[in-house]
Design a protein around this motif. Structure first.
Motif, PDB file in Angstrom:
ATOM      1  N   ALA A  27      25.685 139.578 -56.718  1.00  0.00           N
ATOM      2  CA  ALA A  27      25.934 141.023 -56.654  1.00  0.00           C
ATOM      3  C   ALA A  27      27.441 141.295 -56.654  1.00  0.00           C
ATOM      4  O   ALA A  27      27.904 142.244 -57.297  1.00  0.00           O
ATOM      5  CB  ALA A  27      25.279 141.627 -55.421  1.00  0.00           C
ATOM      6  N   GLY A  28      28.196 140.467 -55.984  1.00  0.00           N
ATOM      7  CA  GLY A  28      29.655 140.585 -55.986  1.00  0.00           C
ATOM      8  C   GLY A  28      30.242 140.392 -57.366  1.00  0.00           C
ATOM      9  O   GLY A  28      31.170 141.100 -57.769  1.00  0.00           O
ATOM     10  N   GLU A  31      29.604 143.510 -59.435  1.00  0.00           N
ATOM     11  CA  GLU A  31      30.444 144.635 -59.021  1.00  0.00           C
ATOM     12  C   GLU A  31      31.926 144.415 -59.341  1.00  0.00           C
ATOM     13  O   GLU A  31      32.573 145.281 -59.925  1.00  0.00           O
ATOM     14  CB  GLU A  31      30.264 144.846 -57.518  1.00  0.00           C
ATOM     15  CG  GLU A  31      30.610 146.213 -57.033  1.00  0.00           C
ATOM     16  CD  GLU A  31      30.107 146.416 -55.620  1.00  0.00           C
ATOM     17  OE1 GLU A  31      29.711 147.546 -55.335  1.00  0.00           O
ATOM     18  OE2 GLU A  31      30.111 145.459 -54.810  1.00  0.00           O
ATOM     19  N   GLN A  32      32.450 143.250 -59.002  1.00  0.00           N
ATOM     20  CA  GLN A  32      33.884 143.014 -59.115  1.00  0.00           C
ATOM     21  C   GLN A  32      34.313 142.555 -60.511  1.00  0.00           C
ATOM     22  O   GLN A  32      35.268 143.083 -61.070  1.00  0.00           O
ATOM     23  CB  GLN A  32      34.323 141.988 -58.078  1.00  0.00           C
ATOM     24  CG  GLN A  32      34.168 142.506 -56.665  1.00  0.00           C
ATOM     25  CD  GLN A  32      34.338 141.419 -55.625  1.00  0.00           C
ATOM     26  OE1 GLN A  32      34.682 140.291 -55.927  1.00  0.00           O
ATOM     27  NE2 GLN A  32      34.085 141.772 -54.370  1.00  0.00           N
ATOM     28  N   LYS A  35      32.349 145.145 -63.209  1.00  0.00           N
ATOM     29  CA  LYS A  35      32.506 146.584 -62.916  1.00  0.00           C
ATOM     30  C   LYS A  35      31.216 147.372 -63.156  1.00  0.00           C
ATOM     31  O   LYS A  35      31.215 148.467 -63.693  1.00  0.00           O
ATOM     32  CB  LYS A  35      33.645 147.199 -63.742  1.00  0.00           C
ATOM     33  CG  LYS A  35      34.955 146.463 -63.675  1.00  0.00           C
ATOM     34  CD  LYS A  35      35.551 146.536 -62.295  1.00  0.00           C
ATOM     35  CE  LYS A  35      36.950 145.907 -62.299  1.00  0.00           C
ATOM     36  NZ  LYS A  35      37.184 144.976 -61.253  1.00  0.00           N
ATOM     37  N   ASP A  37      27.173 148.424 -61.352  1.00  0.00           N
ATOM     38  CA  ASP A  37      26.524 148.699 -60.070  1.00  0.00           C
ATOM     39  C   ASP A  37      25.301 147.808 -59.892  1.00  0.00           C
ATOM     40  O   ASP A  37      24.298 147.986 -60.596  1.00  0.00           O
ATOM     41  CB  ASP A  37      26.116 150.174 -60.018  1.00  0.00           C
ATOM     42  CG  ASP A  37      25.446 150.560 -58.718  1.00  0.00           C
ATOM     43  OD1 ASP A  37      25.454 149.749 -57.764  1.00  0.00           O
ATOM     44  OD2 ASP A  37      24.910 151.683 -58.656  1.00  0.00           O
ATOM     45  N   PRO A  38      25.340 146.849 -58.961  1.00  0.00           N
ATOM     46  CA  PRO A  38      24.173 145.975 -58.764  1.00  0.00           C
ATOM     47  C   PRO A  38      22.950 146.707 -58.219  1.00  0.00           C
ATOM     48  O   PRO A  38      21.844 146.183 -58.260  1.00  0.00           O
ATOM     49  CB  PRO A  38      24.674 144.920 -57.773  1.00  0.00           C
ATOM     50  CG  PRO A  38      25.843 145.533 -57.099  1.00  0.00           C
ATOM     51  CD  PRO A  38      26.434 146.519 -58.051  1.00  0.00           C
ATOM     52  N   SER A  40      21.804 149.514 -59.495  1.00  0.00           N
ATOM     53  CA  SER A  40      21.260 150.341 -60.579  1.00  0.00           C
ATOM     54  C   SER A  40      19.872 149.845 -60.990  1.00  0.00           C
ATOM     55  O   SER A  40      19.388 148.821 -60.497  1.00  0.00           O
ATOM     56  CB  SER A  40      22.207 150.303 -61.783  1.00  0.00           C
ATOM     57  OG  SER A  40      22.228 149.008 -62.344  1.00  0.00           O
TER      58      SER A  40
END
Length: 117
Positions: A27-28, A31-32, A35, A37-38, A40
């Protein structure tokens, strides 16, 4: 079996992913690094260097699902560009899970039929 209903899109993390990563690590990455949204209505798929293991991360109302598949023979036809995330349809994802390439030039194209009265 991976359930695609309720999923809008599937993202492939192209290249190699460390399969020691669990839900928080994947998940990181989503996101990182990408870019996105995990949380979603999407699935995020990751593959190892031998292309014989995949992990799929999916948010479901109040928690994450983490699917894991290891092939006993053969490999997934995984895109190799390490800095890319590829957006594919559920249909293309099923092809990938079945051992095919996500590009199937001879496949029938989807048709959005409109009926008028």
């Amino acid at each position: 079996m991976v359930e695609l209903s309720g999923t809008d899109i599937v993202y492939l993390a192209c290249g190699v992913t460390d399969m020691r990563k669990a839900i928080d690590g994947l998940a990181g990455m989503v996101e990182q690094h990408f870019k996105l949204d995990p949380f979603s209505r999407a699935m995020f798929a990751f593959c190892n260097k031998d292309s014989n293991k995949i992990k799929i991360l999916q948010w479901d109302n109040n928690g994450f699902w983490l699917y894991y598949k290891r092939l006993e023979k053969g490999h997934f036809r995984w895109p190799k560009n390490p800095d890319e995330i590829k957006e594919i349809s559920g249909r293309e994802f099923r092809w990938l899970l079945d051992g095919l390439s996500v590009e199937q030039p001879k496949a029938h194209k989807s048709v959005n039929a409109r009926f008028s009265s």
